[in-house]
Design an enzyme around this catalytic site. Sequence first.
Site, short mmCIF file in Angstrom:
data_model
loop_
_atom_site.label_atom_id
_atom_site.label_comp_id
_atom_site.label_asym_id
_atom_site.label_seq_id
_atom_site.Cartn_x
_atom_site.Cartn_y
_atom_site.Cartn_z
N SER A 1 64.92 11.61 15.78
CA SER A 1 65.11 10.29 15.17
C SER A 1 65.75 10.42 13.80
O SER A 1 66.70 9.69 13.47
CB SER A 1 63.77 9.55 15.06
OG SER A 1 63.25 9.26 16.33
N ARG B 1 62.66 7.21 6.05
CA ARG B 1 61.40 6.91 6.75
C ARG B 1 61.25 5.40 6.95
O ARG B 1 60.70 4.97 7.98
CB ARG B 1 60.20 7.48 5.99
CG ARG B 1 58.89 7.32 6.78
CD ARG B 1 57.86 8.34 6.37
NE ARG B 1 58.20 9.70 6.76
CZ ARG B 1 58.01 10.22 7.98
NH1 ARG B 1 57.49 9.47 8.95
NH2 ARG B 1 58.34 11.46 8.23
N HIS C 1 63.40 4.70 9.85
CA HIS C 1 62.72 5.22 11.04
C HIS C 1 61.65 4.26 11.53
O HIS C 1 61.45 4.07 12.73
CB HIS C 1 62.10 6.58 10.70
CG HIS C 1 61.31 7.20 11.80
ND1 HIS C 1 59.94 7.19 11.84
CD2 HIS C 1 61.71 7.86 12.92
CE1 HIS C 1 59.51 7.81 12.91
NE2 HIS C 1 60.56 8.23 13.59
#
Length: 207
Positions: free
Chosen positions: A15, A38, A41
């Site tokens: 990812s 993040r 994500h």
Amino acid sequence: MQNYIKNPYEIEKRSFEIITEELGEKTFPEDIGKVVKRVIHTTADFQFADITIINEGAIDRAKKAILDGKNIYTDTKMALSGINKRRLAEYGGKVLNFVSDDDVAKKAKEEGITRSIVAMRKAVEENPDGIFVIGNAPTALFELIKQINEGKARPSLVVGVPVGFVGAAESKEELLKVDVPYILTRGRKGGSNVAAAIINAILYMID
């Protein structure tokens, strides 16, 4: 059915590779990049690469606060749930949320204000230099800024990412004016999941 990745660590690794590839020429300093990636994500929303603002020294000061065992105060149970409490506990800190406390509910009803406001006041009274994480309630962020301006709060970090249409964008613009370490997202976007992702990104940077 086509083959797919089943290992959770491989899923996360791939990812982040995809995120880096799709960001292309848009790059960040290492620590800032870890926070932004993040968040992307968590949300699958690349607009966060453009709207996430981190002021100078905020991440380093947040790391120090965590290593010093500072507690984290959230505006929602959802943000509390998303933060890696096991990792935080390794450094002596806890994640706390006061919104459901009986005294908070009683005070909010008496004054005709949100529980988020009262909960933030309680958090500041308990630990004026804690880490404050706001992902949902603009009223909590406005109250925290008021407490800072009055000299009652000296946050080690403010994560200001409330989401929504009433007061969310405005509260974050006010945070930009305050001389404290902050991480925020401009505009309407944010959320408790974004707030938790930001804290987790910082936790994972600490060896």
